[in-house]
Design a protein around this motif. Structure first.
Motif, PDB file in Angstrom:
ATOM      1  N   MET A  34       0.811  -1.222   0.000  1.00 17.28           N
ATOM      2  CA  MET A  34       0.000   0.000   0.000  1.00 17.28           C
ATOM      3  C   MET A  34       0.841   1.267   0.000  1.00 17.28           C
ATOM      4  O   MET A  34       0.367   2.319  -0.396  1.00 17.28           O
ATOM      5  CB  MET A  34      -0.962  -0.001   1.188  1.00 17.28           C
ATOM      6  CG  MET A  34      -2.090  -1.010   1.072  1.00 17.28           C
ATOM      7  SD  MET A  34      -3.104  -0.757  -0.406  1.00 17.28           S
ATOM      8  CE  MET A  34      -3.006  -2.378  -1.143  1.00 17.28           C
ATOM      9  N   MET A  37       0.736   2.671  -3.524  1.00 20.88           N
ATOM     10  CA  MET A  37      -0.548   2.926  -4.177  1.00 20.88           C
ATOM     11  C   MET A  37      -0.938   4.391  -4.013  1.00 20.88           C
ATOM     12  O   MET A  37      -0.805   4.967  -2.933  1.00 20.88           O
ATOM     13  CB  MET A  37      -1.662   2.063  -3.577  1.00 20.88           C
ATOM     14  CG  MET A  37      -1.443   0.561  -3.677  1.00 20.88           C
ATOM     15  SD  MET A  37      -1.271  -0.044  -5.368  1.00 20.88           S
ATOM     16  CE  MET A  37       0.404  -0.693  -5.297  1.00 20.88           C
ATOM     17  N   THR A  39      -3.631   7.367  -3.557  1.00 18.19           N
ATOM     18  CA  THR A  39      -4.845   7.434  -2.737  1.00 18.19           C
ATOM     19  C   THR A  39      -6.073   7.059  -3.553  1.00 18.19           C
ATOM     20  O   THR A  39      -6.980   6.394  -3.062  1.00 18.19           O
ATOM     21  CB  THR A  39      -5.012   8.850  -2.150  1.00 18.19           C
ATOM     22  OG1 THR A  39      -3.832   9.174  -1.417  1.00 18.19           O
ATOM     23  CG2 THR A  39      -6.210   8.928  -1.227  1.00 18.19           C
ATOM     24  N   VAL A  41      -6.120   5.085  -6.282  1.00 16.15           N
ATOM     25  CA  VAL A  41      -5.810   3.943  -7.142  1.00 16.15           C
ATOM     26  C   VAL A  41      -7.097   3.223  -7.559  1.00 16.15           C
ATOM     27  O   VAL A  41      -8.063   3.172  -6.790  1.00 16.15           O
ATOM     28  CB  VAL A  41      -4.830   2.962  -6.445  1.00 16.15           C
ATOM     29  CG1 VAL A  41      -5.456   2.297  -5.235  1.00 16.15           C
ATOM     30  CG2 VAL A  41      -4.283   1.926  -7.422  1.00 16.15           C
ATOM     31  N   LYS A  54      -7.583   3.594  -2.291  1.00 14.48           N
ATOM     32  CA  LYS A  54      -6.584   2.787  -1.597  1.00 14.48           C
ATOM     33  C   LYS A  54      -7.196   1.932  -0.483  1.00 14.48           C
ATOM     34  O   LYS A  54      -6.873   0.753  -0.353  1.00 14.48           O
ATOM     35  CB  LYS A  54      -5.531   3.738  -1.019  1.00 14.48           C
ATOM     36  CG  LYS A  54      -4.307   3.116  -0.472  1.00 14.48           C
ATOM     37  CD  LYS A  54      -3.335   4.243  -0.085  1.00 14.48           C
ATOM     38  CE  LYS A  54      -2.017   3.721   0.360  1.00 14.48           C
ATOM     39  NZ  LYS A  54      -1.050   4.807   0.594  1.00 14.48           N
ATOM     40  N   GLU A  55      -8.082   2.508   0.313  1.00 18.46           N
ATOM     41  CA  GLU A  55      -8.676   1.763   1.429  1.00 18.46           C
ATOM     42  C   GLU A  55      -9.591   0.650   0.932  1.00 18.46           C
ATOM     43  O   GLU A  55      -9.577  -0.460   1.473  1.00 18.46           O
ATOM     44  CB  GLU A  55      -9.410   2.707   2.381  1.00 18.46           C
ATOM     45  CG  GLU A  55      -8.473   3.609   3.173  1.00 18.46           C
ATOM     46  CD  GLU A  55      -7.379   2.857   3.927  1.00 18.46           C
ATOM     47  OE1 GLU A  55      -7.694   1.854   4.610  1.00 18.46           O
ATOM     48  OE2 GLU A  55      -6.208   3.269   3.833  1.00 18.46           O
ATOM     49  N   LYS A  58      -7.349  -2.142  -0.390  1.00 20.87           N
ATOM     50  CA  LYS A  58      -6.763  -2.903   0.722  1.00 20.87           C
ATOM     51  C   LYS A  58      -7.808  -3.831   1.344  1.00 20.87           C
ATOM     52  O   LYS A  58      -7.520  -5.002   1.621  1.00 20.87           O
ATOM     53  CB  LYS A  58      -6.194  -1.958   1.776  1.00 20.87           C
ATOM     54  CG  LYS A  58      -5.492  -2.673   2.899  1.00 20.87           C
ATOM     55  CD  LYS A  58      -4.883  -1.691   3.885  1.00 20.87           C
ATOM     56  CE  LYS A  58      -4.200  -2.443   5.016  1.00 20.87           C
ATOM     57  NZ  LYS A  58      -3.682  -1.529   6.039  1.00 20.87           N
ATOM     58  N   THR A 113       4.579   5.446  -7.762  1.00 26.03           N
ATOM     59  CA  THR A 113       3.215   5.426  -7.235  1.00 26.03           C
ATOM     60  C   THR A 113       2.273   4.851  -8.291  1.00 26.03           C
ATOM     61  O   THR A 113       2.227   5.337  -9.420  1.00 26.03           O
ATOM     62  CB  THR A 113       2.762   6.851  -6.847  1.00 26.03           C
ATOM     63  OG1 THR A 113       3.700   7.384  -5.917  1.00 26.03           O
ATOM     64  CG2 THR A 113       1.378   6.830  -6.226  1.00 26.03           C
TER      65      THR A 113
END
Length: 127
Positions: A34, A37, A39, A41, A54-55, A58, A113
């Motif tokens: 992460m 990555m 934010t 992505v 990103k969250e 994940k 990134t």
């Protein structure tokens, strides 16, 4: 996890990064993955709805992480400009084998990134 990958000349930092990212994802080492990555992505697992952010990315990977990878084979990595591709095979703990291809787009040619990933995953049936 056993990892197999052809050696290279070592002159491509982006190639090495994609190799590392592939290993992080296969090992579900999400903290390391992460870091690279963006934010915003976008991950498209072909056949599913794209995952944005990103969250969310994940979280989706954490849900998949219950069946660990036993063996990762990287057949090849190609990079050019802000794009990269990797393909190979994974053997997971339940003894299923999958072929994969991941296509990366970075935020720029020199950046580390990741802006987007498009993944193709297919089961490999043993004959």
């Amino acid at each position: 996890m056993d990892i197999y990958c052809k050696p290279d000349c070592g002159n491509s930092p982006k190639r090495e990064l994609v190799k590392q990212l592939t290993q992080y994802f296969a090992a579900y080492d999400l903290e390391k993955a992460m870091q690279f990555m963006a934010t915003d992505v976008v991950w498209t697992l072909v056949g599913d709805i794209p995952i944005q952010g990103k969250e969310a990315f994940k979280s989706a990977l954490e849900e998949m992480g219950t069946n660990k990878t036993k063996e990762l084979t990287i057949h090849g990595i190609v990079t050019h400009g802000k794009e990269a591709a990797v393909h190979g095979e994974m053997l997971i703990e339940d003894d299923n084998r999958f072929g994969f291809s991941d296509f990366y787009e970075f935020t720029s040619a020199k950046a580390s990134t990741v802006k987007s990933i498009r993944s193709y995953v297919v089961p490999i049936h043993q004959i």
